[in-house]
Design a protein around this motif. Sequence first.
Motif, PDB file in Angstrom:
ATOM      1  N   ILE A   1       0.835  -1.210   0.000  1.00  6.94           N
ATOM      2  CA  ILE A   1       0.000   0.000   0.000  1.00  6.94           C
ATOM      3  C   ILE A   1       0.868   1.258   0.000  1.00  6.94           C
ATOM      4  O   ILE A   1       0.656   2.197  -0.785  1.00  6.94           O
ATOM      5  N   SER A   2       1.862   1.278   0.883  1.00  4.23           N
ATOM      6  CA  SER A   2       2.706   2.471   0.995  1.00  4.23           C
ATOM      7  C   SER A   2       3.528   2.705  -0.264  1.00  4.23           C
ATOM      8  O   SER A   2       3.682   3.847  -0.717  1.00  4.23           O
ATOM      9  N   LEU A   3       4.053   1.633  -0.870  1.00  6.01           N
ATOM     10  CA  LEU A   3       4.874   1.789  -2.079  1.00  6.01           C
ATOM     11  C   LEU A   3       4.029   2.160  -3.295  1.00  6.01           C
ATOM     12  O   LEU A   3       4.486   2.912  -4.162  1.00  6.01           O
ATOM     13  N   LEU A   4       2.802   1.651  -3.374  1.00  6.14           N
ATOM     14  CA  LEU A   4       1.925   2.015  -4.494  1.00  6.14           C
ATOM     15  C   LEU A   4       1.484   3.476  -4.418  1.00  6.14           C
ATOM     16  O   LEU A   4       1.249   4.120  -5.436  1.00  6.14           O
ATOM     17  N   ILE A   5       1.388   3.997  -3.184  1.00  5.77           N
ATOM     18  CA  ILE A   5       1.014   5.406  -3.011  1.00  5.77           C
ATOM     19  C   ILE A   5       2.211   6.324  -3.266  1.00  5.77           C
ATOM     20  O   ILE A   5       2.111   7.320  -4.010  1.00  5.77           O
ATOM     21  N   LEU A   6       3.357   5.994  -2.662  1.00  2.00           N
ATOM     22  CA  LEU A   6       4.535   6.868  -2.759  1.00  2.00           C
ATOM     23  C   LEU A   6       5.397   6.576  -3.981  1.00  2.00           C
ATOM     24  O   LEU A   6       6.126   7.463  -4.445  1.00  2.00           O
ATOM     25  N   GLY A   7       5.312   5.342  -4.496  1.00  8.38           N
ATOM     26  CA  GLY A   7       6.179   4.919  -5.592  1.00  8.38           C
ATOM     27  C   GLY A   7       6.159   5.821  -6.813  1.00  8.38           C
ATOM     28  O   GLY A   7       7.225   6.234  -7.304  1.00  8.38           O
ATOM     29  N   PRO A   8       4.987   6.166  -7.352  1.00 14.13           N
ATOM     30  CA  PRO A   8       4.951   7.029  -8.538  1.00 14.13           C
ATOM     31  C   PRO A   8       5.639   8.379  -8.330  1.00 14.13           C
ATOM     32  O   PRO A   8       6.272   8.911  -9.242  1.00 14.13           O
ATOM     33  N   PHE A   9       5.527   8.936  -7.108  1.00 15.71           N
ATOM     34  CA  PHE A   9       6.175  10.222  -6.821  1.00 15.71           C
ATOM     35  C   PHE A   9       7.698  10.073  -6.758  1.00 15.71           C
ATOM     36  O   PHE A   9       8.440  10.919  -7.274  1.00 15.71           O
ATOM     37  N   VAL A  10       8.144   8.980  -6.116  1.00 20.97           N
ATOM     38  CA  VAL A  10       9.586   8.725  -6.045  1.00 20.97           C
ATOM     39  C   VAL A  10      10.151   8.483  -7.445  1.00 20.97           C
ATOM     40  O   VAL A  10      11.216   9.013  -7.804  1.00 20.97           O
ATOM     41  N   ASP A  11       9.433   7.707  -8.244  1.00 18.96           N
ATOM     42  CA  ASP A  11       9.892   7.409  -9.602  1.00 18.96           C
ATOM     43  C   ASP A  11       9.916   8.658 -10.481  1.00 18.96           C
ATOM     44  O   ASP A  11      10.792   8.808 -11.337  1.00 18.96           O
ATOM     45  N   TYR A  12       8.947   9.553 -10.264  1.00 21.91           N
ATOM     46  CA  TYR A  12       8.935  10.808 -11.028  1.00 21.91           C
ATOM     47  C   TYR A  12      10.160  11.653 -10.666  1.00 21.91           C
ATOM     48  O   TYR A  12      10.787  12.274 -11.536  1.00 21.91           O
ATOM     49  N   PHE A  13      10.517  11.655  -9.384  1.00 25.45           N
ATOM     50  CA  PHE A  13      11.707  12.385  -8.944  1.00 25.45           C
ATOM     51  C   PHE A  13      12.969  11.780  -9.544  1.00 25.45           C
ATOM     52  O   PHE A  13      13.915  12.491  -9.909  1.00 25.45           O
ATOM     53  N   LEU A  14      12.989  10.456  -9.665  1.00 21.77           N
ATOM     54  CA  LEU A  14      14.175   9.766 -10.185  1.00 21.77           C
ATOM     55  C   LEU A  14      14.295   9.875 -11.702  1.00 21.77           C
ATOM     56  O   LEU A  14      15.403  10.024 -12.232  1.00 21.77           O
ATOM     57  N   THR A  15      13.180   9.774 -12.402  1.00 20.60           N
ATOM     58  CA  THR A  15      13.229   9.679 -13.871  1.00 20.60           C
ATOM     59  C   THR A  15      12.658  10.890 -14.600  1.00 20.60           C
ATOM     60  O   THR A  15      12.920  11.079 -15.792  1.00 20.60           O
ATOM     61  N   GLY A  16      11.830  11.675 -13.895  1.00 17.14           N
ATOM     62  CA  GLY A  16      11.167  12.800 -14.557  1.00 17.14           C
ATOM     63  C   GLY A  16      10.013  12.367 -15.443  1.00 17.14           C
ATOM     64  O   GLY A  16       9.519  13.145 -16.260  1.00 17.14           O
ATOM     65  N   LYS A  17       9.580  11.129 -15.295  1.00 20.25           N
ATOM     66  CA  LYS A  17       8.488  10.593 -16.111  1.00 20.25           C
ATOM     67  C   LYS A  17       7.321  10.169 -15.233  1.00 20.25           C
ATOM     68  O   LYS A  17       7.514   9.700 -14.103  1.00 20.25           O
ATOM     69  N   LEU A  18       6.118  10.333 -15.741  1.00 20.49           N
ATOM     70  CA  LEU A  18       4.909   9.920 -15.029  1.00 20.49           C
ATOM     71  C   LEU A  18       4.509   8.508 -15.441  1.00 20.49           C
ATOM     72  O   LEU A  18       4.584   8.151 -16.624  1.00 20.49           O
TER      73      LEU A  18
END
Length: 336
Positions: free
Chosen positions: A197-214
Amino acid sequence: MEKEKKSPVSDVGAWGMNIVSSVGIIMANKQLMSPAGFAFGFATTLTGFHFSVTALVGFISNASGYSASKHVPLWELIWFSLVANASITGMNLSLMLNSVGFYQISKLSMIPVVCVMEWIIHGKNFSREVKIAVAVVVVGVGICTVTDVKVNAKGFLCACVAILCTSLQQISIGSLQKKYSVGSFELLSKTAPIQAISLLILGPFVDYFLTGKLLTDYKMTSGAFAFILLSCSLAVFCNISQYLCIGRFSAVSFQVLGHMKTVCVLTLGWLLFDSALTFKNLMGMALAVVGMIVYSWAVEAEKQTKTSLPSTLTEEDLKPLKEGIAEIPVNGEAKV
């Protein structure tokens, strides 16, 4: 669930499952995430998918009666999940902000960090042979994996967080199993939903910070979906085997012998992806394998020494104790 039975065959099976599933998931993720493959660069969200499938397997297992659910305080599960998620996020950030060489060094440093934390938390001491074997493995893996080493302040901080959280998480797996008498799969089925649950909520934001992609901008194909399913399936076995191995052995053993996966990944990378394999790589791999063999021997010798230690109480020491028991009053009278 009854206490997990330990035998040489089941021990080898646990290690084998961990090595095969870990190497398999690395190869699957390489194809899934590389630009030459399906370019799915959302590593943290993918980990959320992994734990979602693992949680589903745990739920089905509990519902079918295959495994029994034992009580573990919710605050301990949440604390553990926070540490585990910080480990995952820290590793991803460390890889992004540092060079690959420093990232590999940070992973290698987990072995001595786990040793120190085991000593601080559990008062565990290690023999000279074990320390030498650990040093040999670290040097060997370092030779075959570390190349360029570049570091910056932010990357160094993220690496430190990742090292400490990963080490603490792996030690906690064994501690929680012993503290609450829960099996490896039972503990995993309790922590997986919280992490998912926590990774599915925060994961997209962390990945956007890392890659700049949504994530929403990614164009899913049938091939990418198939590899995501493969990665999630392998992750279930990887997660289960990790908890099994640490529960059966220790976090230190898991770190040391786990570097066999590094050797396998380098070999398969050479065989399947035409990665370069130099003489330096081969020498480092050979040294690492020797270190693992020496470590296994040293740990086994340590166990044999502990089990063969004679009793510190001699017959002369026990004689006064026996006489004292014989003189205990029975029904108001001294028994002689």
